[in-house]
Write an enzyme that holds these catalytic residues in place. Sequence first.
Site, PDB file in Angstrom:
ATOM      1  N   LYS A 146       7.464  15.510  48.892  1.00 52.00           N
ATOM      2  CA  LYS A 146       8.164  15.479  50.205  1.00 52.00           C
ATOM      3  C   LYS A 146       9.096  14.298  50.335  1.00 52.00           C
ATOM      4  O   LYS A 146      10.161  14.400  50.966  1.00 52.00           O
ATOM      5  CB  LYS A 146       7.176  15.502  51.380  1.00 52.00           C
ATOM      6  CG  LYS A 146       6.009  14.516  51.302  1.00 52.00           C
ATOM      7  CD  LYS A 146       4.878  15.116  50.521  1.00 52.00           C
ATOM      8  CE  LYS A 146       3.861  14.121  50.051  1.00 52.00           C
ATOM      9  NZ  LYS A 146       2.575  14.285  50.665  1.00 52.00           N
ATOM     10  N   GLU A 200      -1.247   8.744  49.469  1.00 52.42           N
ATOM     11  CA  GLU A 200      -0.166   8.627  48.489  1.00 52.42           C
ATOM     12  C   GLU A 200      -0.476   7.485  47.526  1.00 52.42           C
ATOM     13  O   GLU A 200      -1.309   6.620  47.822  1.00 52.42           O
ATOM     14  CB  GLU A 200       1.154   8.349  49.213  1.00 52.42           C
ATOM     15  CG  GLU A 200       1.611   9.484  50.109  1.00 52.42           C
ATOM     16  CD  GLU A 200       1.787  10.795  49.358  1.00 52.42           C
ATOM     17  OE1 GLU A 200       2.583  10.849  48.425  1.00 52.42           O
ATOM     18  OE2 GLU A 200       1.097  11.774  49.705  1.00 52.42           O
ATOM     19  N   GLY A 223      -8.622  11.233  47.282  1.00 53.71           N
ATOM     20  CA  GLY A 223      -7.370  11.813  46.746  1.00 53.71           C
ATOM     21  C   GLY A 223      -6.403  12.258  47.831  1.00 53.71           C
ATOM     22  O   GLY A 223      -5.470  13.012  47.556  1.00 53.71           O
ATOM     23  N   LYS A 281       7.864  14.848  56.027  1.00 54.24           N
ATOM     24  CA  LYS A 281       7.471  16.240  56.302  1.00 54.24           C
ATOM     25  C   LYS A 281       8.175  16.765  57.550  1.00 54.24           C
ATOM     26  O   LYS A 281       8.602  17.917  57.600  1.00 54.24           O
ATOM     27  CB  LYS A 281       5.948  16.320  56.458  1.00 54.24           C
ATOM     28  CG  LYS A 281       5.214  16.087  55.142  1.00 54.24           C
ATOM     29  CD  LYS A 281       3.750  15.791  55.379  1.00 54.24           C
ATOM     30  CE  LYS A 281       2.972  15.684  54.079  1.00 54.24           C
ATOM     31  NZ  LYS A 281       1.644  15.103  54.249  1.00 54.24           N
ATOM     32  N   GLU A 318       6.187  24.488  48.795  1.00 44.76           N
ATOM     33  CA  GLU A 318       5.180  24.734  49.846  1.00 44.76           C
ATOM     34  C   GLU A 318       4.169  23.598  49.948  1.00 44.76           C
ATOM     35  O   GLU A 318       3.697  23.256  51.038  1.00 44.76           O
ATOM     36  CB  GLU A 318       4.459  26.057  49.566  1.00 44.76           C
ATOM     37  CG  GLU A 318       3.436  26.449  50.593  1.00 44.76           C
ATOM     38  CD  GLU A 318       4.038  26.604  51.987  1.00 44.76           C
ATOM     39  OE1 GLU A 318       3.788  25.699  52.806  1.00 44.76           O
ATOM     40  OE2 GLU A 318       4.740  27.581  52.255  1.00 44.76           O
ATOM     41  N   VAL A 327       1.735  38.255  38.235  1.00 43.53           N
ATOM     42  CA  VAL A 327       3.145  37.984  37.914  1.00 43.53           C
ATOM     43  C   VAL A 327       3.743  39.138  37.101  1.00 43.53           C
ATOM     44  O   VAL A 327       4.917  39.479  37.258  1.00 43.53           O
ATOM     45  CB  VAL A 327       3.259  36.645  37.136  1.00 43.53           C
ATOM     46  CG1 VAL A 327       4.644  36.464  36.548  1.00 43.53           C
ATOM     47  CG2 VAL A 327       2.921  35.468  38.047  1.00 43.53           C
ATOM     48  N   ARG A 363       0.602   7.771  30.923  1.00 41.93           N
ATOM     49  CA  ARG A 363      -0.146   7.111  29.837  1.00 41.93           C
ATOM     50  C   ARG A 363      -0.962   8.148  29.074  1.00 41.93           C
ATOM     51  O   ARG A 363      -1.808   8.836  29.671  1.00 41.93           O
ATOM     52  CB  ARG A 363      -1.086   6.056  30.422  1.00 41.93           C
ATOM     53  CG  ARG A 363      -0.395   4.699  30.608  1.00 41.93           C
ATOM     54  CD  ARG A 363      -1.374   3.651  31.101  1.00 41.93           C
ATOM     55  NE  ARG A 363      -1.762   3.909  32.482  1.00 41.93           N
ATOM     56  CZ  ARG A 363      -1.052   3.497  33.530  1.00 41.93           C
ATOM     57  NH1 ARG A 363       0.054   2.828  33.366  1.00 41.93           N
ATOM     58  NH2 ARG A 363      -1.458   3.756  34.768  1.00 41.93           N
ATOM     59  N   VAL A 415      -3.165  15.996  41.990  1.00 41.90           N
ATOM     60  CA  VAL A 415      -2.694  17.376  42.151  1.00 41.90           C
ATOM     61  C   VAL A 415      -2.488  18.037  40.790  1.00 41.90           C
ATOM     62  O   VAL A 415      -2.947  19.166  40.557  1.00 41.90           O
ATOM     63  CB  VAL A 415      -1.378  17.416  42.983  1.00 41.90           C
ATOM     64  CG1 VAL A 415      -0.892  18.853  43.130  1.00 41.90           C
ATOM     65  CG2 VAL A 415      -1.583  16.783  44.360  1.00 41.90           C
TER      66      VAL A 415
HETATM   67  N1  LIG Z   1      -2.691  14.143  46.892  1.00 44.50           N
HETATM   68  C1  LIG Z   1      -2.381  14.985  47.867  1.00 44.50           C
HETATM   69  O1  LIG Z   1      -3.209  15.340  48.721  1.00 44.50           O
HETATM   70  C2  LIG Z   1      -1.005  15.535  47.972  1.00 44.50           C
HETATM   71  C3  LIG Z   1       0.024  15.078  47.188  1.00 44.50           C
HETATM   72  N2  LIG Z   1       1.279  15.616  47.330  1.00 44.50           N
HETATM   73  C4  LIG Z   1       2.369  15.157  46.483  1.00 44.50           C
HETATM   74  O2  LIG Z   1       2.097  15.528  45.151  1.00 44.50           O
HETATM   75  C5  LIG Z   1       2.669  14.586  44.260  1.00 44.50           C
HETATM   76  C6  LIG Z   1       1.585  14.027  43.346  1.00 44.50           C
HETATM   77  O3  LIG Z   1       0.587  13.439  44.130  1.00 44.50           O
HETATM   78  P1  LIG Z   1      -0.822  13.008  43.508  1.00 44.50           P
HETATM   79  O4  LIG Z   1      -1.224  13.948  42.452  1.00 44.50           O
HETATM   80  O5  LIG Z   1      -1.715  12.774  44.665  1.00 44.50           O
HETATM   81  O6  LIG Z   1      -0.416  11.589  42.878  1.00 44.50           O
HETATM   82  P2  LIG Z   1      -1.103  10.847  41.652  1.00 44.50           P
HETATM   83  O7  LIG Z   1      -0.621   9.441  41.719  1.00 44.50           O
HETATM   84  O8  LIG Z   1      -2.555  11.126  41.611  1.00 44.50           O
HETATM   85  O9  LIG Z   1      -0.436  11.606  40.416  1.00 44.50           O
HETATM   86  C7  LIG Z   1       0.859  11.361  39.939  1.00 44.50           C
HETATM   87  C8  LIG Z   1       0.764  11.236  38.441  1.00 44.50           C
HETATM   88  O10 LIG Z   1       2.064  11.141  37.893  1.00 44.50           O
HETATM   89  C9  LIG Z   1       1.998  10.245  36.794  1.00 44.50           C
HETATM   90  N3  LIG Z   1       3.341   9.763  36.462  1.00 44.50           N
HETATM   91  C10 LIG Z   1       4.036   8.746  36.999  1.00 44.50           C
HETATM   92  N4  LIG Z   1       5.238   8.637  36.414  1.00 44.50           N
HETATM   93  C11 LIG Z   1       5.292   9.614  35.488  1.00 44.50           C
HETATM   94  C12 LIG Z   1       6.278  10.011  34.536  1.00 44.50           C
HETATM   95  N5  LIG Z   1       7.438   9.381  34.424  1.00 44.50           N
HETATM   96  N6  LIG Z   1       5.998  11.068  33.726  1.00 44.50           N
HETATM   97  C13 LIG Z   1       4.824  11.708  33.822  1.00 44.50           C
HETATM   98  N7  LIG Z   1       3.849  11.380  34.686  1.00 44.50           N
HETATM   99  C14 LIG Z   1       4.092  10.334  35.505  1.00 44.50           C
HETATM  100  C15 LIG Z   1       1.046   9.146  37.258  1.00 44.50           C
HETATM  101  O11 LIG Z   1       0.514   8.431  36.162  1.00 44.50           O
HETATM  102  C16 LIG Z   1       0.000   9.966  38.004  1.00 44.50           C
HETATM  103  O12 LIG Z   1      -1.071  10.342  37.178  1.00 44.50           O
HETATM  104  C17 LIG Z   1       3.333  13.528  45.143  1.00 44.50           C
HETATM  105  O13 LIG Z   1       4.683  13.886  45.360  1.00 44.50           O
HETATM  106  C18 LIG Z   1       2.570  13.649  46.461  1.00 44.50           C
HETATM  107  O14 LIG Z   1       3.319  13.227  47.564  1.00 44.50           O
HETATM  108  C19 LIG Z   1       1.550  16.622  48.212  1.00 44.50           C
HETATM  109  C20 LIG Z   1       0.561  17.110  49.015  1.00 44.50           C
HETATM  110  C21 LIG Z   1      -0.775  16.591  48.987  1.00 44.50           C
HETATM  111  N1  LIG Z   2      -0.876  11.662  51.558  1.00 44.81           N
HETATM  112  C1  LIG Z   2      -0.660  12.962  52.096  1.00 44.81           C
HETATM  113  C2  LIG Z   2      -0.973  13.992  51.086  1.00 44.81           C
HETATM  114  C3  LIG Z   2      -0.511  15.321  51.471  1.00 44.81           C
HETATM  115  O1  LIG Z   2       0.647  15.577  51.755  1.00 44.81           O
HETATM  116  C4  LIG Z   2      -1.543  13.142  53.311  1.00 44.81           C
HETATM  117  O2  LIG Z   2      -2.459  12.348  53.496  1.00 44.81           O
HETATM  118  O3  LIG Z   2      -1.291  14.082  54.075  1.00 44.81           O
HETATM  119 NA    NA Z   3       2.013  23.783  52.768  1.00 47.81          NA
END
Ligand SMILES: NC(=O)C1=CN([C@@H]2O[C@H](COP(=O)(O)OP(=O)(O)OC[C@H]3O[C@@H](n4cnc5c(N)ncnc54)[C@H](O)[C@@H]3O)[C@@H](O)[C@H]2O)C=CC1
Ligand SMILES: N[C@@H](CC=O)C(=O)O
Ligand code: NA
Length: 428
Positions: free
Chosen positions: A105, A190, A187, A205, A129, A34, A47, A15
């Site tokens: 969430k 989780e 992607g 959720k 959102e 904005v 990293r 994301v």
């Molecule tokens: N992937 C999806 O479709 C969706 C994800 N989300 C939410 O968005 C958030 C991020 O999800 P993703 O991007 O998919 O996960 P991801 O695992 O791809 O990205 C998270 C990033 O945060 C980094 N990270 C971990 N600890 C850290 C720290 N202390 N400081 C800085 N960076 C750090 C990780 O190295 C990783 O690159 C989560 O809360 C997830 O539940 C919400 C809706 C949809």
């Molecule tokens: N892992 C979640 C990501 C979005 O919230 C999903 O599959 O719906």
């Molecule tokens: Na939404």
Amino acid sequence: MMRTLKVALLGCGVVGSEVARIMTTHAADLEARVGARVELAGVAVRRAGRPRPGVPEELITTDAESLVKRPDIDVVVEVVGGIEPSRGLILSAFENGASVVSANKALLAADGAALHAAAAKHGVDLYYEAAVAGAIPLIRPLRESLAGDKVNRVLGIVNGTTNFILDKMDTTGAGYSEALEEATALGYAEADPTADVEGFDAAAKAAILAGIAFHTRVTAADVFREGITEVTAADIASAKAMGCVVKLLAICERSEDGQSVTARVHPAMIPLSHPLASVRGAYNAVFVEADAAGQLMFYGPGAGGSPTASAVLGDLVAVCRNKLAGSTGPGESAYAQLTVNPMDDVVTRYHVSLDVADKAGVLAQVATVFAEHGVSIDTVRQQGRDGDASLVVVTHRATDAALSATVAALRTLDHVRGVASIMRVEGE
Ligand SMILES: NC(=O)C1=CN([C@@H]2O[C@H](COP(=O)(O)OP(=O)(O)OC[C@H]3O[C@@H](n4cnc5c(N)ncnc54)[C@H](O)[C@@H]3O)[C@@H](O)[C@H]2O)C=CC1
Ligand SMILES: N[C@@H](CC=O)C(=O)O
Ligand code: NA
């Protein structure tokens, strides 16, 4: 002179990398919408040293805590996920006077009330959102557009990964593990996909949706949860035979007297004619039923980097506008304080699949057990196989407590070799 609002991005994964990309490519439009420059001022990663196309090297830091405390930061976007360090970072951001946009969430469903209180104390915004149903505008319609109505029910598919897996298993006959691997590569899943397949993500959720819809504090612990790991190819085939499909549903309902609510997440069979049956891949869809509005349906991409970033960017524009206006958006609304009832009180229909001995009188014994527990049978289907038989019973509406007691009693019958599966039937 045009003001500049500075944004700290925490996390640059699926994301976060899309948020950074859109902030750069849409910079001129964001500025116009904005009324100030919206500048990416720092990106915290776990990293350093990895290639991050489109993110200037000098913005990268591994010290998220120092970034959120920088005095020039106006908005923090948290897309790290998990409880800690995200919670601590968000609280530090509030203390520093920054508004926060989060997609987290798990954190909001665990500790949303404390975060809202901290945001209110420091006179800043907390928007999320993206946390529910990815790109689909759902939090803001519930919080704002429906603030004058009375919501009675929120029902839908809120997890893209599990919908993708069930859809693949149903339509292509793909295996569970293969489908999960693909969802992860795209992607959708989780960081730990157990959160998806065991229903934790959808339960978080559901808690967020129920809290906003019913103006009541609901946490993930209040939500009944079953995931999809026990759903078998036989369940999917049985659903097909009944003209149904299996979906992981989140259902939040107000009781008839309006004084309590229930929130649950579990796989369910729904008829092919139901609009949720045609929600494919990682798409999500949510029905909201309200007194005055009637039935509303929200539909769209529920997961994936770019759709989720769209929701994050929408929140970013909103909190930036609020900053410029010296105002904040709506905070937590939990004045109704309705009781959250346990799963036992939920009334629905059930599909019970039993392995029984193929003997005279077995069907009558089984039917008697259902009757003794006040669970009325709608249909029975029996299929013999080498001395054993498979018996599929579909019930009329009964409480979960009555169904559980029925199943416990069925297990004690000599001729019942096992309970192969129990699945709720919804949407009829
Ligand atoms: N992937 C999806 O479709 C969706 C994800 N989300 C939410 O968005 C958030 C991020 O999800 P993703 O991007 O998919 O996960 P991801 O695992 O791809 O990205 C998270 C990033 O945060 C980094 N990270 C971990 N600890 C850290 C720290 N202390 N400081 C800085 N960076 C750090 C990780 O190295 C990783 O690159 C989560 O809360 C997830 O539940 C919400 C809706 C949809
Ligand atoms: N892992 C979640 C990501 C979005 O919230 C999903 O599959 O719906
Ligand atoms: Na939404």
